[in-house]
Design an enzyme around this catalytic site. Structure first.
Site, mmCIF file in Angstrom:
data_model
loop_
_atom_site.group_PDB
_atom_site.id
_atom_site.type_symbol
_atom_site.label_atom_id
_atom_site.label_comp_id
_atom_site.label_asym_id
_atom_site.label_seq_id
_atom_site.Cartn_x
_atom_site.Cartn_y
_atom_site.Cartn_z
ATOM 1 N N ASP A 154 -54.588 97.680 122.356
ATOM 2 C CA ASP A 154 -55.241 98.484 121.331
ATOM 3 C C ASP A 154 -56.744 98.389 121.509
ATOM 4 O O ASP A 154 -57.306 97.293 121.630
ATOM 5 C CB ASP A 154 -54.849 97.996 119.936
ATOM 6 C CG ASP A 154 -55.512 98.811 118.838
ATOM 7 O OD1 ASP A 154 -55.109 99.967 118.641
ATOM 8 O OD2 ASP A 154 -56.438 98.282 118.181
ATOM 9 N N GLU A 187 -53.011 103.747 124.210
ATOM 10 C CA GLU A 187 -52.879 104.961 123.424
ATOM 11 C C GLU A 187 -53.861 106.009 123.932
ATOM 12 O O GLU A 187 -54.962 105.684 124.372
ATOM 13 C CB GLU A 187 -53.129 104.679 121.941
ATOM 14 C CG GLU A 187 -54.427 103.965 121.649
ATOM 15 C CD GLU A 187 -54.561 103.588 120.192
ATOM 16 O OE1 GLU A 187 -53.862 104.210 119.373
ATOM 17 O OE2 GLU A 187 -55.363 102.697 119.866
ATOM 18 N N ASP A 228 -55.164 95.295 114.248
ATOM 19 C CA ASP A 228 -55.166 95.567 115.684
ATOM 20 C C ASP A 228 -53.924 94.993 116.369
ATOM 21 O O ASP A 228 -53.378 95.605 117.286
ATOM 22 C CB ASP A 228 -56.427 94.997 116.314
ATOM 23 C CG ASP A 228 -57.695 95.597 115.710
ATOM 24 O OD1 ASP A 228 -57.652 96.786 115.335
ATOM 25 O OD2 ASP A 228 -58.708 94.881 115.598
#
Length: 307
Positions: free
Chosen positions: A65, A155, A237
């Site tokens: 992340d 992502e 996170d």
């Protein structure tokens, strides 16, 4: 002869013209120009590569992340945190006063003068130094990830859209999220590992990593995730990194390279996420030739859906 005006000044100017005609121009240091390219060794020793995994093996994924409070947080599906980077150098913010001063010096010089050219070169070198500091740190973070994990899930951040936020644009640009994903992608290929991108609208931040329930949007000031359904509490996170790892395990057969671009499915005209013909253009359907169809694996999440 020192007081002779016909002698003083003419010889130096003639000498300068002669040197300029003989000597090649010095390369400008701007965006890395003038620096000799260094060949990269893409074939690593087998001892430095990750061992190959069998196709049915869908485990071993680690979610990565990226954020502002913590540049990188890596965690696996069990919730174990492997890496947290909370002290990035932020070179743009550190060099911003000097960049502003150099930019003012450029505007105060006369256009076309040598002083202006020298001021522009100083400003370009300062920007080049900022980029080098950021890139060096991103390489260090990417090396720590790819050397310890053979499967990484990131992502697909819409960085261009996030830059419209004037309060966060400078911090996002200074973080280098897109460059970090690019570096991780090709370093994993060097080592024989895998790197995949979760869909852009995958709710990794709003989803509970314990019960898979999607909650409301969280403001940036909220750093602790709390699930209203099961009561699960975790770092914001870490929860997002776990969700990315879970998504990669469920879709490991459909992983794609972070640098890959193109349509999601091989659909006909009007469907899919690829380019659509504009007014006055034709497509293969108009000529009677349909594009080849490929079977879509069941279980592929739709845009914004829940995996």
């Amino acid at each position: 002869m020192r007081g002779n005006p016909a002698y003083t000044g003419r010889v130096p100017r003639a000498f300068e013209r002669l040197v300029a005609a003989v000597a090649p121009p010095a390369p400008a240091v701007r965006r890395g120009q003038g620096i000799p390219p260094c060949p990269a060794a893409t074939d690593l020793h087998p001892a430095r590569q990750h061992p190959s995994r069998p196709d049915p093996d869908g485990g071993g994924w680690v979610g990565v992340d990226r954020g502002l409070a913590a540049l990188v947080v890596a965690a696996d599906t069990t919730g174990r945190q492997w890496l947290r980077v909370t002290d990035p150098p932020r070179p743009l913010r550190a060099a911003l006063p000097r960049l502003r001063r150099l930019a003012r010096q450029v505007t105060r010089k006369q256009r076309g003068s040598r002083n202006r050219a020298e001021a522009v070169a100083r400003l370009a070198r300062a920007h080049h130094h900022v980029a080098n500091v950021r890139r060096h740190f991103l390489h260090k973070v990417a090396n720590r990830l790819v050397k310890t994990h053979d499967r990484l899930a990131l992502e697909d951040l819409y960085t261009a859209g996030l830059l419209h936020n004037r309060r966060l644009a400078a911090a996002i640009s200074d973080a280098g999220w897109a460059d970090l994903a690019r570096i991780i992608g090709y370093k994993q290929r060097w080592r024989g590992g895998q790197a995949t991108m979760a869909p852009r609208w995958y709710p990794s931040t709003r989803m509970c990593s314990a019960c898979r329930t999607i909650g409301p949007a969280l403001p940036l000031s909220t750093r602790i995730f709390r699930c209203d359904e099961c009561g699960h509490t975790a770092d914001r996170d870490v929860n997002a990194a776990v969700n990315l790892a879970v998504w990669a395990e469920q879709h490991h057969a459909q992983t794609r390279d972070p640098e890959a671009r193109g349509p999601v499915i091989n659909a006909s005209r009007g469907d899919g996420s690829g380019r659509r013909p504009r007014a006055g253009e034709t497509s293969p359907d108009d000529g009677g030739t349909l594009p080849p169809r490929t079977s879509v694996t069941a279980g592929t999440p739709e845009k914004g859906g829940v995996s």
